[in-house]
Scaffold this motif. Structure first.
Motif, PDB file in Angstrom:
ATOM      1  N   LEU A  64     -44.310  82.015  98.319  1.00  0.00           N
ATOM      2  CA  LEU A  64     -44.873  81.232  99.417  1.00  0.00           C
ATOM      3  C   LEU A  64     -46.396  81.274  99.435  1.00  0.00           C
ATOM      4  CD1 LEU A  64     -42.527  82.062 102.447  1.00  0.00           C
ATOM      5  CD2 LEU A  64     -42.476  80.052 100.962  1.00  0.00           C
ATOM      6  N   GLU A  65     -46.974  82.357  98.904  1.00  0.00           N
ATOM      7  CA  GLU A  65     -48.426  82.499  98.949  1.00  0.00           C
ATOM      8  C   GLU A  65     -49.157  81.409  98.165  1.00  0.00           C
ATOM      9  OE1 GLU A  65     -46.729  86.195 100.321  1.00  0.00           O
ATOM     10  OE2 GLU A  65     -46.376  85.075  98.459  1.00  0.00           O
ATOM     11  N   ASN A  66     -48.451  80.735  97.248  1.00  0.00           N
ATOM     12  CA  ASN A  66     -49.090  79.656  96.494  1.00  0.00           C
ATOM     13  C   ASN A  66     -49.660  78.586  97.419  1.00  0.00           C
ATOM     14  OD1 ASN A  66     -48.926  79.868  93.460  1.00  0.00           O
ATOM     15  ND2 ASN A  66     -46.804  80.346  93.970  1.00  0.00           N
ATOM     16  N   ALA A  67     -48.873  78.191  98.417  1.00  0.00           N
ATOM     17  CA  ALA A  67     -49.321  77.129  99.324  1.00  0.00           C
ATOM     18  C   ALA A  67     -50.537  77.570 100.128  1.00  0.00           C
ATOM     19  CB  ALA A  67     -48.181  76.727 100.259  1.00  0.00           C
ATOM     20  N   ALA A  68     -50.511  78.810 100.642  1.00  0.00           N
ATOM     21  CA  ALA A  68     -51.652  79.322 101.407  1.00  0.00           C
ATOM     22  C   ALA A  68     -52.888  79.430 100.528  1.00  0.00           C
ATOM     23  CB  ALA A  68     -51.306  80.680 102.012  1.00  0.00           C
ATOM     24  N   ALA A  69     -52.693  79.810  99.266  1.00  0.00           N
ATOM     25  CA  ALA A  69     -53.817  79.926  98.336  1.00  0.00           C
ATOM     26  C   ALA A  69     -54.440  78.559  98.060  1.00  0.00           C
ATOM     27  CB  ALA A  69     -53.348  80.571  97.036  1.00  0.00           C
ATOM     28  N   ILE A  70     -53.593  77.571  97.760  1.00  0.00           N
ATOM     29  CA  ILE A  70     -54.086  76.223  97.459  1.00  0.00           C
ATOM     30  C   ILE A  70     -54.936  75.677  98.599  1.00  0.00           C
ATOM     31  CG2 ILE A  70     -53.354  73.811  97.223  1.00  0.00           C
ATOM     32  CD1 ILE A  70     -50.952  74.819  95.621  1.00  0.00           C
ATOM     33  N   TYR A  71     -54.356  75.663  99.793  1.00  0.00           N
ATOM     34  CA  TYR A  71     -55.047  75.041 100.920  1.00  0.00           C
ATOM     35  C   TYR A  71     -56.172  75.920 101.458  1.00  0.00           C
ATOM     36  CZ  TYR A  71     -51.784  71.197 100.869  1.00  0.00           C
ATOM     37  OH  TYR A  71     -51.075  70.077 100.483  1.00  0.00           O
ATOM     38  N   GLY A  72     -56.058  77.243 101.293  1.00  0.00           N
ATOM     39  CA  GLY A  72     -57.147  78.125 101.700  1.00  0.00           C
ATOM     40  C   GLY A  72     -58.379  77.937 100.837  1.00  0.00           C
ATOM     41  N   ILE A  73     -58.169  77.827  99.532  1.00  0.00           N
ATOM     42  CA  ILE A  73     -59.286  77.617  98.603  1.00  0.00           C
ATOM     43  C   ILE A  73     -59.976  76.288  98.888  1.00  0.00           C
ATOM     44  CG2 ILE A  73     -59.864  77.176  96.179  1.00  0.00           C
ATOM     45  CD1 ILE A  73     -57.568  79.176  95.478  1.00  0.00           C
ATOM     46  N   MET A  74     -59.184  75.231  99.017  1.00  0.00           N
ATOM     47  CA  MET A  74     -59.781  73.909  99.243  1.00  0.00           C
ATOM     48  C   MET A  74     -60.460  73.830 100.605  1.00  0.00           C
ATOM     49  SD  MET A  74     -57.134  71.200  97.441  1.00  0.00           S
ATOM     50  CE  MET A  74     -55.769  71.534  98.567  1.00  0.00           C
ATOM     51  N   SER A  75     -59.921  74.533 101.610  1.00  0.00           N
ATOM     52  CA  SER A  75     -60.543  74.530 102.937  1.00  0.00           C
ATOM     53  C   SER A  75     -61.901  75.218 102.923  1.00  0.00           C
ATOM     54  CB  SER A  75     -59.625  75.228 103.952  1.00  0.00           C
ATOM     55  OG  SER A  75     -58.436  74.487 104.148  1.00  0.00           O
ATOM     56  N   ALA A  76     -62.106  76.117 101.962  1.00  0.00           N
ATOM     57  CA  ALA A  76     -63.396  76.793 101.822  1.00  0.00           C
ATOM     58  C   ALA A  76     -64.394  75.945 101.035  1.00  0.00           C
ATOM     59  CB  ALA A  76     -63.203  78.143 101.140  1.00  0.00           C
ATOM     60  N   GLY A  77     -63.960  74.758 100.606  1.00  0.00           N
ATOM     61  CA  GLY A  77     -64.837  73.876  99.837  1.00  0.00           C
ATOM     62  C   GLY A  77     -64.792  74.129  98.350  1.00  0.00           C
ATOM     63  N   ALA A  78     -63.963  75.091  97.926  1.00  0.00           N
ATOM     64  CA  ALA A  78     -63.858  75.428  96.507  1.00  0.00           C
ATOM     65  C   ALA A  78     -62.730  74.635  95.857  1.00  0.00           C
ATOM     66  CB  ALA A  78     -63.620  76.928  96.347  1.00  0.00           C
ATOM     67  N   ALA A  79     -62.599  74.791  94.543  1.00  0.00           N
ATOM     68  CA  ALA A  79     -61.530  74.138  93.786  1.00  0.00           C
ATOM     69  C   ALA A  79     -60.591  75.211  93.258  1.00  0.00           C
ATOM     70  CB  ALA A  79     -62.110  73.334  92.627  1.00  0.00           C
ATOM     71  N   TYR A  80     -59.288  74.964  93.379  1.00  0.00           N
ATOM     72  CA  TYR A  80     -58.346  75.958  92.861  1.00  0.00           C
ATOM     73  C   TYR A  80     -58.045  75.702  91.388  1.00  0.00           C
ATOM     74  CZ  TYR A  80     -54.107  72.918  93.224  1.00  0.00           C
ATOM     75  OH  TYR A  80     -53.156  71.934  93.074  1.00  0.00           O
ATOM     76  N   VAL A  81     -57.851  76.799  90.654  1.00  0.00           N
ATOM     77  CA  VAL A  81     -57.533  76.741  89.226  1.00  0.00           C
ATOM     78  C   VAL A  81     -56.253  77.545  89.007  1.00  0.00           C
ATOM     79  CG1 VAL A  81     -58.321  77.198  86.876  1.00  0.00           C
ATOM     80  CG2 VAL A  81     -59.992  76.648  88.671  1.00  0.00           C
ATOM     81  N   PRO A  82     -55.114  76.884  88.754  1.00  0.00           N
ATOM     82  CA  PRO A  82     -53.863  77.618  88.541  1.00  0.00           C
ATOM     83  C   PRO A  82     -53.900  78.391  87.224  1.00  0.00           C
ATOM     84  CG  PRO A  82     -53.468  75.278  88.994  1.00  0.00           C
ATOM     85  CD  PRO A  82     -54.913  75.430  88.686  1.00  0.00           C
ATOM     86  N   LEU A  83     -53.488  79.651  87.275  1.00  0.00           N
ATOM     87  CA  LEU A  83     -53.438  80.512  86.095  1.00  0.00           C
ATOM     88  C   LEU A  83     -52.006  80.998  85.917  1.00  0.00           C
ATOM     89  CD1 LEU A  83     -56.605  82.627  86.992  1.00  0.00           C
ATOM     90  CD2 LEU A  83     -56.515  80.723  85.361  1.00  0.00           C
ATOM     91  N   ASP A  84     -51.507  80.916  84.708  1.00  0.00           N
ATOM     92  CA  ASP A  84     -50.131  81.307  84.414  1.00  0.00           C
ATOM     93  C   ASP A  84     -50.052  82.823  84.226  1.00  0.00           C
ATOM     94  OD1 ASP A  84     -47.568  81.660  83.526  1.00  0.00           O
ATOM     95  OD2 ASP A  84     -47.796  80.494  81.680  1.00  0.00           O
ATOM     96  N   PRO A  85     -49.361  83.554  85.113  1.00  0.00           N
ATOM     97  CA  PRO A  85     -49.284  85.014  84.970  1.00  0.00           C
ATOM     98  C   PRO A  85     -48.476  85.464  83.759  1.00  0.00           C
ATOM     99  CG  PRO A  85     -47.868  84.277  86.752  1.00  0.00           C
ATOM    100  CD  PRO A  85     -48.665  83.082  86.319  1.00  0.00           C
ATOM    101  N   PHE A  86     -47.751  84.525  83.131  1.00  0.00           N
ATOM    102  CA  PHE A  86     -46.960  84.865  81.950  1.00  0.00           C
ATOM    103  C   PHE A  86     -47.655  84.450  80.654  1.00  0.00           C
ATOM    104  CE2 PHE A  86     -43.946  84.065  85.462  1.00  0.00           C
ATOM    105  CZ  PHE A  86     -43.419  85.343  85.572  1.00  0.00           C
ATOM    106  N   ALA A  87     -48.849  83.892  80.771  1.00  0.00           N
ATOM    107  CA  ALA A  87     -49.606  83.474  79.591  1.00  0.00           C
ATOM    108  C   ALA A  87     -50.275  84.682  78.942  1.00  0.00           C
ATOM    109  CB  ALA A  87     -50.656  82.440  79.983  1.00  0.00           C
ATOM    110  N   PRO A  88     -50.599  84.593  77.658  1.00  0.00           N
ATOM    111  CA  PRO A  88     -51.334  85.690  77.012  1.00  0.00           C
ATOM    112  C   PRO A  88     -52.643  85.974  77.747  1.00  0.00           C
ATOM    113  CG  PRO A  88     -50.529  84.124  75.378  1.00  0.00           C
ATOM    114  CD  PRO A  88     -50.286  83.500  76.720  1.00  0.00           C
ATOM    115  N   ALA A  89     -53.007  87.246  77.820  1.00  0.00           N
ATOM    116  CA  ALA A  89     -54.225  87.642  78.536  1.00  0.00           C
ATOM    117  C   ALA A  89     -55.457  86.947  77.975  1.00  0.00           C
ATOM    118  CB  ALA A  89     -54.390  89.158  78.466  1.00  0.00           C
ATOM    119  N   GLU A  90     -55.469  86.723  76.675  1.00  0.00           N
ATOM    120  CA  GLU A  90     -56.623  86.084  76.033  1.00  0.00           C
ATOM    121  C   GLU A  90     -56.841  84.670  76.570  1.00  0.00           C
ATOM    122  OE1 GLU A  90     -58.211  84.926  71.523  1.00  0.00           O
ATOM    123  OE2 GLU A  90     -56.345  86.047  71.799  1.00  0.00           O
TER     124      GLU A  90
END
Length: 402
Positions: A64-90
């Motif tokens: 559920l935190e995804n939705a709060a993160a998306i709209y919280g970031i945009m409400s601060a005037g910033a842009a959200y960048v989704p990162l895959d937690p299962f992707a290689p660290a590199e």
């Protein structure tokens, strides 16, 4: 009036305060709760010094935190960048560096892979949602809940950057696709209108946050006051449990790549008139063999099917409603342009062609990206400049139409 994406949640929290906005397993969040939680996230970021146009990473599993993160970031005037937690660290480090991300939103479920990412030097100086040992400035979700619920007035315009989604990078380094509030909100409005999304709908969100079709569940559904069900990771890998979930949640609209539906079909999990709550199936991202569409249409005569077409750079640009059972040798077309969109066909020398001739598809649309992040060279290659009138059209690479 909606002119930036955070207005979606702000308005829906007034119209449908107690209605469930998102559901994940047995957890739910109402529109009013989501507005308050996203405001608290925004206030944390502003307190930490986030400025308009900054990029903030979302390093979360399905929750559920995804939705709060998306709209919280945009409400601060910033842009959200989704990162895959299962992707290689590199790969994740590359995205953090490319977007100069200083702050990341996460949770304890993925703190170990996040610590692996941060074990080498990055620009990240603060994390919301968990406390990786490499970072001093952290705040838990419980502590976020103690922040003020009064929203700070931040001047945000529709042309400001809202989010950046990266390509897979299979042909080189990943490219960051920049979308503004205008392009994201236009997508939400056009798709909600085209597919008749309403407050009684329950949307199945199968895609991860870093996949562009996730915006249907996170933008289009809330715009209409609908409920979005976030499909758990385990259910995406087990067709039988996914079929049970669709029945249990009484989903009305489904949107995914065709493979998900084909797996349900091949495992004999789709019965005649089963999943009776479904009214519309949207598919995109890859072709859907006609033989499987025929089988599904026969088993689900109550469901309408639509082919959704458009790369992440334009969100969507065409659609085709499959009104009747097709014939086995029918090729399902990408359809016609949807609202506020112009299509143009050119030959290899960029000469305009009349319809009926085969050529490359160009698109001009209100849902088009603002370019590739920090890659003006790639942006120039991807766009076609039409002198009269002077407009830019997106090249749909590899897509030839007749």
């Amino acid at each position: 009036m909606h002119y930036i994406l955070p207005h979606i949640i702000e308005e829906s929290s007034k119209k449908y305060p107690n209605k469930i906005a998102f559901r994940y397993k047995d957890q739910t969040i109402s529109y009013l709760q989501l507005y308050r939680k996203s405001t608290q996230v925004s206030n944390v970021l502003l307190h930490w010094g986030v400025k308009r146009g900054d990029r903030v990473g979302i390093y979360l599993d399905r929750c559920l935190e995804n939705a709060a993160a998306i709209y919280g970031i945009m409400s601060a005037g910033a842009a959200y960048v989704p990162l895959d937690p299962f992707a290689p660290a590199e790969r994740t480090r590359y995205l953090l560096e490319d977007c100069t991300i200083q702050f990341v939103i996460s949770n304890p479920n993925v703190v170990r892979p996040l610590q692996n990412v941060l074990s080498e030097k990055t620009q990240v100086s603060g994390v919301i949602g968990c406390k990786p040992k490499e970072i001093e400035k952290t705040i838990s979700w419980e502590e976020v809940g103690q922040m003020s619920e009064v929203k700070e007035a931040i001047p945000i315009l529709d042309q400001d950057l809202a989010y950046i989604m990266y390509t897979s990078g299979t042909t080189g380094n990943p490219k960051g696709i920049m979308h503004t509030h205008r392009s994201g909100l236009e997508y939400a409005k056009l798709s909600a209108d085209l597919y008749k999304v309403n407050k009684d709908d329950i949307i199945g969100n199968h895609a991860s946050l870093y996949v562009d079709i996730s915006t249907f569940g996170y933008f289009s559904a809330p715009l209409s006051g609908a409920t979005t069900v976030i499909i758990p990771e385990a259910h995406t890998k087990m067709p039988a449990s996914l079929a049970r979930l669709i029945e249990k949640e009484k989903l009305t609209i489904w949107y995914s790549v065709p493979l998900v539906l084909i797996q349900l079909l091949q495992n004999k999990l789709v019965k005649k008139d089963s999943m009776s709550s479904l009214r519309w199936v949207l598919y995109g991202g890859e072709s859907f063999p006609t033989k499987h569409i025929i089988d599904l249409k026969k088993l689900w005569p109550h469901v309408r099917f639509s082919n959704v077409y458009g790369p992440a750079e334009v969100n969507q640009c065409t659609y085709h409603h499959i009104e009747s059972v097709p014939k086995i040798d029918d090729q399902i077309p990408i359809g016609k342009a949807w609202g506020n969109t112009e299509l143009l066909v050119v030959d290899k020398q960029d000469n305009e062609l009349t319809f009926g001739n085969t050529g490359e598809l160009l698109v001009r649309t209100s849902t088009m990206m603002n370019g590739y992040w920090r890659r003006p060279d790639l942006t120039a290659k991807a766009l076609y400049k039409k002198e009269e009138p002077q407009v830019l059209l997106k090249r749909i690479t590899g897509q030839e139409i007749l």
